[in-house]
Design an enzyme around this catalytic site. Sequence first.
Site, PDB file in Angstrom:
ATOM      1  N   CYS A   1       0.810  -1.228   0.000  1.00 57.35           N
ATOM      2  CA  CYS A   1       0.000   0.000   0.000  1.00 57.35           C
ATOM      3  C   CYS A   1       0.838   1.271   0.000  1.00 57.35           C
ATOM      4  O   CYS A   1       0.315   2.367  -0.221  1.00 57.35           O
ATOM      5  CB  CYS A   1      -0.945   0.003   1.193  1.00 57.35           C
ATOM      6  SG  CYS A   1      -1.947  -1.472   1.278  1.00 57.35           S
TER       7      CYS A   1
ATOM      8  N   HIS B   1      -3.360   7.094   2.939  1.00 59.53           N
ATOM      9  CA  HIS B   1      -3.763   5.801   2.390  1.00 59.53           C
ATOM     10  C   HIS B   1      -5.113   5.423   2.989  1.00 59.53           C
ATOM     11  O   HIS B   1      -5.315   5.530   4.201  1.00 59.53           O
ATOM     12  CB  HIS B   1      -2.701   4.743   2.723  1.00 59.53           C
ATOM     13  CG  HIS B   1      -3.170   3.340   2.461  1.00 59.53           C
ATOM     14  ND1 HIS B   1      -3.787   2.975   1.289  1.00 59.53           N
ATOM     15  CD2 HIS B   1      -3.129   2.223   3.232  1.00 59.53           C
ATOM     16  CE1 HIS B   1      -4.094   1.695   1.347  1.00 59.53           C
ATOM     17  NE2 HIS B   1      -3.720   1.219   2.508  1.00 59.53           N
TER      18      HIS B   1
ATOM     19  N   ASN C   1     -10.310  -0.467   0.302  1.00 62.76           N
ATOM     20  CA  ASN C   1      -8.852  -0.367   0.308  1.00 62.76           C
ATOM     21  C   ASN C   1      -8.331  -0.845  -1.047  1.00 62.76           C
ATOM     22  O   ASN C   1      -8.451  -2.020  -1.374  1.00 62.76           O
ATOM     23  CB  ASN C   1      -8.292  -1.224   1.449  1.00 62.76           C
ATOM     24  CG  ASN C   1      -6.784  -1.148   1.561  1.00 62.76           C
ATOM     25  OD1 ASN C   1      -6.102  -0.701   0.637  1.00 62.76           O
ATOM     26  ND2 ASN C   1      -6.259  -1.604   2.688  1.00 62.76           N
TER      27      ASN C   1
HETATM   28  O1  UT7 Z   1      -3.824  -1.379   3.601  1.00 60.89           O
HETATM   29  C1  UT7 Z   1      -2.966  -2.177   4.362  1.00 60.89           C
HETATM   30  C2  UT7 Z   1      -3.102  -1.921   5.777  1.00 60.89           C
HETATM   31  N1  UT7 Z   1      -4.320  -2.488   6.292  1.00 60.89           N
HETATM   32  C3  UT7 Z   1      -4.939  -1.924   7.311  1.00 60.89           C
HETATM   33  O2  UT7 Z   1      -4.548  -0.872   7.748  1.00 60.89           O
HETATM   34  C4  UT7 Z   1      -6.098  -2.639   7.964  1.00 60.89           C
HETATM   35  C5  UT7 Z   1      -6.086  -2.348   9.439  1.00 60.89           C
HETATM   36  N2  UT7 Z   1      -7.049  -3.131  10.173  1.00 60.89           N
HETATM   37  C6  UT7 Z   1      -8.387  -2.878  10.150  1.00 60.89           C
HETATM   38  O3  UT7 Z   1      -8.826  -2.023   9.412  1.00 60.89           O
HETATM   39  C7  UT7 Z   1      -9.265  -3.609  11.108  1.00 60.89           C
HETATM   40  O4  UT7 Z   1      -8.468  -4.335  12.010  1.00 60.89           O
HETATM   41  C8  UT7 Z   1     -10.278  -4.570  10.446  1.00 60.89           C
HETATM   42  C9  UT7 Z   1     -11.352  -3.763   9.734  1.00 60.89           C
HETATM   43  C10 UT7 Z   1      -9.579  -5.464   9.444  1.00 60.89           C
HETATM   44  C11 UT7 Z   1     -10.953  -5.419  11.501  1.00 60.89           C
HETATM   45  O5  UT7 Z   1     -11.551  -4.586  12.477  1.00 60.89           O
HETATM   46  P1  UT7 Z   1     -11.320  -4.876  14.034  1.00 60.89           P
HETATM   47  O6  UT7 Z   1     -12.092  -3.871  14.749  1.00 60.89           O
HETATM   48  O7  UT7 Z   1      -9.845  -4.938  14.259  1.00 60.89           O
HETATM   49  O8  UT7 Z   1     -12.029  -6.267  14.217  1.00 60.89           O
HETATM   50  P2  UT7 Z   1     -11.448  -7.659  14.735  1.00 60.89           P
HETATM   51  O9  UT7 Z   1     -10.673  -8.320  13.647  1.00 60.89           O
HETATM   52  O10 UT7 Z   1     -10.780  -7.455  16.054  1.00 60.89           O
HETATM   53  O11 UT7 Z   1     -12.800  -8.431  14.991  1.00 60.89           O
HETATM   54  C12 UT7 Z   1     -13.753  -7.996  15.960  1.00 60.89           C
HETATM   55  C13 UT7 Z   1     -14.959  -8.892  15.864  1.00 60.89           C
HETATM   56  C14 UT7 Z   1     -14.613 -10.379  15.891  1.00 60.89           C
HETATM   57  O12 UT7 Z   1     -15.666 -11.051  16.564  1.00 60.89           O
HETATM   58  P3  UT7 Z   1     -15.496 -11.519  18.089  1.00 60.89           P
HETATM   59  O13 UT7 Z   1     -14.285 -12.394  18.099  1.00 60.89           O
HETATM   60  O14 UT7 Z   1     -15.309 -10.241  18.865  1.00 60.89           O
HETATM   61  O15 UT7 Z   1     -16.776 -12.203  18.344  1.00 60.89           O
HETATM   62  C15 UT7 Z   1     -14.633 -10.760  14.446  1.00 60.89           C
HETATM   63  O16 UT7 Z   1     -14.940 -12.119  14.239  1.00 60.89           O
HETATM   64  O17 UT7 Z   1     -15.611  -8.665  14.619  1.00 60.89           O
HETATM   65  C16 UT7 Z   1     -15.759  -9.905  13.935  1.00 60.89           C
HETATM   66  N3  UT7 Z   1     -15.659  -9.640  12.501  1.00 60.89           N
HETATM   67  C17 UT7 Z   1     -16.728  -9.372  11.739  1.00 60.89           C
HETATM   68  N4  UT7 Z   1     -18.037  -9.305  12.019  1.00 60.89           N
HETATM   69  C18 UT7 Z   1     -18.883  -9.017  11.021  1.00 60.89           C
HETATM   70  C19 UT7 Z   1     -14.544  -9.587  11.732  1.00 60.89           C
HETATM   71  N5  UT7 Z   1     -14.889  -9.305  10.475  1.00 60.89           N
HETATM   72  C20 UT7 Z   1     -16.229  -9.179  10.458  1.00 60.89           C
HETATM   73  C21 UT7 Z   1     -17.153  -8.882   9.445  1.00 60.89           C
HETATM   74  N6  UT7 Z   1     -18.459  -8.814   9.761  1.00 60.89           N
HETATM   75  N7  UT7 Z   1     -16.780  -8.649   8.162  1.00 60.89           N
END
Ligand code: UT7
Length: 315
Positions: free
Chosen positions: A113, A241, A271
């Site tokens: 990225c 970004h 993204n």
């Molecule tokens: O461009 C390259 C660089 N990339 C980035 O900068 C990405 C940076 N990271 C992010 O943007 C975020 O970490 C994400 C959007 C990818 C994820 O968000 P998060 O707030 O970190 O969520 P998480 O992975 O900690 O998941 C929280 C909860 C989990 O459920 P439990 O374990 O709390 O029950 C996940 O299973 O959200 C759940 N979850 C979803 N729920 C509904 C994860 N993805 C989804 C989804 N829909 N699509």
Amino acid sequence: MNGIKLKGMGRCVPEKIVTNQSLAEIVDTSDEWITSRTGIQRRRHCTAETHTSLCADAARAALARSGVTPDQIGACIVATVTSNTLVPSAACLLQRELGLPTDIPCFDLNAACTGFLFALHTMECLLNASPRKFGLVVGCEVLSRLINWEDRSTCILFGDGAGAAVVECRAGWPSIGAVLGTRGDDELLRVPGVETGPRNFISMEGTKVFKFAVEIVPWCMDWVLQKAGITVDDVDFFVFHQANARIIDLVVRKYRIPPEKYYKNIAEYGNTSAASIPLVLSELQDLGRIGPGSRILAVGFGGGLTWGGALVEFA
Ligand code: UT7
């Protein structure tokens, strides 16, 4: 070293719009979760378009916008991790497509990225050594090909698109003052290569990458500002970004950047990795929000890990 300035931007995105609602029909997610956690509402996925057609259409638009012809181009870099073929590179195919000179370097650059900023810096170095003073820098991704539809935490994030810049290098112009960083890590964000055959999916430790991003973006900003001897108030526009709207929101709050000085299009495109910064620049140029005289601080971060920032201006 003589600096480069942006002469004109162009962009191309695929026609097919994939809404959060349509994703919720195929994976266990919801529009509410995606919008609130990422800021993404839609993204574009290629159907008839190809990596080459996205690059070529974005580049043609940038050439037209800048009034530069293909024979004036002294180097061409395509920042990408999703080229259609590893050999020939996307930049080689673009050379043929646009009829760029054959006596110039055209090559792909992989810094995930952060690719567009790595490419701008590389282009500044190349044009200093080139008799032709215009360069073509493209960020293009077809990330829809790398989506693991069984991983709801990543499949909702990525979109396809291309942004292109024609840049000019002139004696007396200040350098873009790029600050670029790299720390090898194959766990936080990974796309396997030839080692694993055809099932090459993106995998990401999202929360860890998020933490990395909110630390590294301010670090890049401070480094760029310090190197240029200016403050946040001296910057006319901030281009980030587009990985997650929450990352941008945290940074603008930290630096008290007013809404008229930054931009988010992540709701529309998701993204798009190396394409995200030039897509923003191109939209802003069309909107008339940046142009000659604007001092723009661009910041990127991503897989590799890689990160970087630069001060870009329009000619
Ligand atoms: O461009 C390259 C660089 N990339 C980035 O900068 C990405 C940076 N990271 C992010 O943007 C975020 O970490 C994400 C959007 C990818 C994820 O968000 P998060 O707030 O970190 O969520 P998480 O992975 O900690 O998941 C929280 C909860 C989990 O459920 P439990 O374990 O709390 O029950 C996940 O299973 O959200 C759940 N979850 C979803 N729920 C509904 C994860 N993805 C989804 C989804 N829909 N699509």
